[in-house]
Design a protein around this motif. Sequence first.
Motif, PDB file in Angstrom:
ATOM      1  N   GLY A   3       0.821  -1.202   0.000  1.00 27.65           N
ATOM      2  CA  GLY A   3       0.000   0.000   0.000  1.00 27.65           C
ATOM      3  C   GLY A   3       0.854   1.250   0.000  1.00 27.65           C
ATOM      4  O   GLY A   3       2.067   1.208  -0.165  1.00 27.65           O
ATOM      5  N   VAL A   4       0.188   2.353   0.233  1.00 28.91           N
ATOM      6  CA  VAL A   4       0.874   3.644   0.301  1.00 28.91           C
ATOM      7  C   VAL A   4       1.592   3.736   1.641  1.00 28.91           C
ATOM      8  O   VAL A   4       0.985   3.469   2.681  1.00 28.91           O
ATOM      9  N   THR A   5       2.836   4.089   1.597  1.00 29.37           N
ATOM     10  CA  THR A   5       3.597   4.228   2.840  1.00 29.37           C
ATOM     11  C   THR A   5       4.020   5.672   3.034  1.00 29.37           C
ATOM     12  O   THR A   5       4.344   6.380   2.065  1.00 29.37           O
ATOM     13  N   GLN A   6       3.989   6.090   4.285  1.00 35.88           N
ATOM     14  CA  GLN A   6       4.378   7.447   4.624  1.00 35.88           C
ATOM     15  C   GLN A   6       5.394   7.398   5.755  1.00 35.88           C
ATOM     16  O   GLN A   6       5.235   6.643   6.717  1.00 35.88           O
ATOM     17  N   THR A   7       6.412   8.208   5.608  1.00 33.70           N
ATOM     18  CA  THR A   7       7.422   8.292   6.663  1.00 33.70           C
ATOM     19  C   THR A   7       7.770   9.747   6.925  1.00 33.70           C
ATOM     20  O   THR A   7       7.743  10.583   5.994  1.00 33.70           O
ATOM     21  N   PRO A   8       8.069  10.083   8.173  1.00 36.17           N
ATOM     22  CA  PRO A   8       7.855   9.256   9.341  1.00 36.17           C
ATOM     23  C   PRO A   8       6.373   9.202   9.723  1.00 36.17           C
ATOM     24  O   PRO A   8       5.576   9.920   9.140  1.00 36.17           O
ATOM     25  N   ARG A   9       6.009   8.391  10.664  1.00 32.48           N
ATOM     26  CA  ARG A   9       4.623   8.335  11.105  1.00 32.48           C
ATOM     27  C   ARG A   9       4.328   9.432  12.113  1.00 32.48           C
ATOM     28  O   ARG A   9       3.207   9.935  12.170  1.00 32.48           O
ATOM     29  N   TYR A  10       5.291   9.775  12.896  1.00 33.26           N
ATOM     30  CA  TYR A  10       5.120  10.814  13.911  1.00 33.26           C
ATOM     31  C   TYR A  10       6.336  11.735  13.892  1.00 33.26           C
ATOM     32  O   TYR A  10       7.456  11.299  13.652  1.00 33.26           O
ATOM     33  N   LEU A  11       6.051  13.005  14.144  1.00 33.64           N
ATOM     34  CA  LEU A  11       7.103  14.010  14.077  1.00 33.64           C
ATOM     35  C   LEU A  11       6.778  15.129  15.052  1.00 33.64           C
ATOM     36  O   LEU A  11       5.635  15.602  15.096  1.00 33.64           O
ATOM     37  N   ILE A  12       7.770  15.547  15.806  1.00 31.61           N
ATOM     38  CA  ILE A  12       7.601  16.694  16.697  1.00 31.61           C
ATOM     39  C   ILE A  12       8.655  17.717  16.324  1.00 31.61           C
ATOM     40  O   ILE A  12       9.847  17.416  16.272  1.00 31.61           O
ATOM     41  N   LYS A  13       8.183  18.926  16.049  1.00 30.13           N
ATOM     42  CA  LYS A  13       9.073  20.018  15.662  1.00 30.13           C
ATOM     43  C   LYS A  13       8.715  21.246  16.498  1.00 30.13           C
ATOM     44  O   LYS A  13       7.670  21.311  17.139  1.00 30.13           O
ATOM     45  N   THR A  14       9.599  22.235  16.446  1.00 33.01           N
ATOM     46  CA  THR A  14       9.315  23.502  17.120  1.00 33.01           C
ATOM     47  C   THR A  14       9.071  24.585  16.079  1.00 33.01           C
ATOM     48  O   THR A  14       9.463  24.441  14.897  1.00 33.01           O
ATOM     49  N   ARG A 110       1.725  12.201  11.552  1.00 33.06           N
ATOM     50  CA  ARG A 110       1.209  13.108  12.586  1.00 33.06           C
ATOM     51  C   ARG A 110       2.295  14.093  12.943  1.00 33.06           C
ATOM     52  O   ARG A 110       3.303  13.717  13.511  1.00 33.06           O
ATOM     53  N   LEU A 111       2.087  15.363  12.600  1.00 34.73           N
ATOM     54  CA  LEU A 111       3.055  16.416  12.883  1.00 34.73           C
ATOM     55  C   LEU A 111       2.575  17.251  14.054  1.00 34.73           C
ATOM     56  O   LEU A 111       1.441  17.747  14.046  1.00 34.73           O
ATOM     57  N   THR A 112       3.416  17.391  15.042  1.00 38.16           N
ATOM     58  CA  THR A 112       3.122  18.253  16.182  1.00 38.16           C
ATOM     59  C   THR A 112       4.158  19.351  16.213  1.00 38.16           C
ATOM     60  O   THR A 112       5.361  19.081  16.198  1.00 38.16           O
ATOM     61  N   VAL A 113       3.682  20.586  16.248  1.00 42.78           N
ATOM     62  CA  VAL A 113       4.571  21.745  16.295  1.00 42.78           C
ATOM     63  C   VAL A 113       4.439  22.387  17.669  1.00 42.78           C
ATOM     64  O   VAL A 113       3.341  22.771  18.097  1.00 42.78           O
ATOM     65  N   LEU A 114       5.543  22.469  18.373  1.00 47.13           N
ATOM     66  CA  LEU A 114       5.538  23.042  19.736  1.00 47.13           C
ATOM     67  C   LEU A 114       6.098  24.458  19.733  1.00 47.13           C
ATOM     68  O   LEU A 114       6.900  24.832  18.855  1.00 47.13           O
TER      69      LEU A 114
END
Lengths: 114, 112
Positions: A3-14, A110-114
Motif C-alpha cells: 500500500g501507500v507508505t508514509q514516513t515518518p509516522r510521527y514528528l515533533i518540531k518547534t 502526525r506532525l506536532t509543532v511546539l
Amino acid sequence: KAGVTQTPRYLIKTRGQQVTLSCSPISGHRSVSWYQQTPGQGLQFLFEYFSETQRNKGNFPGRFSGRQFSNSRSEMNVSTLELGDSALYLCASSLALAAADTQYFGPGTRLTVL
Amino acid sequence: AQSVTQPDIHITVSEGASLELRCNYSYGATPYLFWYVQSPGQGLQLLLKYFSGDTLVQGIKGFEAEFKRSQSSFNLRKPSVHWSDAAEYFCAVGADTDKLIFGTGTRLQVFP
C-alpha cells in the motif's frame, strides 16, 4: 501489492523549523495527492502531482511545497513551521488524476509543532 | 464556488438500525462523487464512487449511495449497521483535472 507508505509516522518540531514528509505510492500509480487533516478544518487539499508535474494546488501559503520524483515517490516540505501546522498529513495515490479515480491513502504523518 | 456539505457532524445509531448519511454538493457540472471511510488511526478507504450511469451505486461493506441530480445530493445508506461501521465518513466531489474536494465528515457512533 504494497500500500501507500508514509514516513515518518510521527514528528515533533518547534516553531520556525522546517520539515520534510515522504510518501511512496502504490507501484504503478502516477498521481500523488497530499492532504492536511485537522479536527476543525477536516481534510484540506494541499497539492497533487502527476508524472512529476504539479497538477493542482490548494489554498495554502508558499511555506508548503512538494515535489514528485521519477519513481512517483513524493515529498512535501513545510518551512518556518507554525503552531497551526500541527495536523495529520495524508498522502494518497491513484493511477489517474485523483478527481477521476480511486485514491488509496496512506496512514498519515502526525506532525506536532511546539 | 465548488463545495461539499455534510450537514451531520455526528450521528449515533443502534446496531442493526438503518443508516443514511447526507451529502450535498455545489459544482458547475455533474461531478464524480465518492464516499470514503476513515477508521480511528487509519487513512481513508474508498466505499463507493459514482461516475455515470445507474444512479444507485453499490459499494463495499454493504453500503450504497444514490445520486440525485435534482437535489445535488449523494447520500450514503446501509440497511443494517454493524458495530464495526463506527468511523468517520467523508463525501468527496471532483471532475477530470480538478482537485478533489472533501466534505468535513460525519462521525458515526454505533451503540450495541
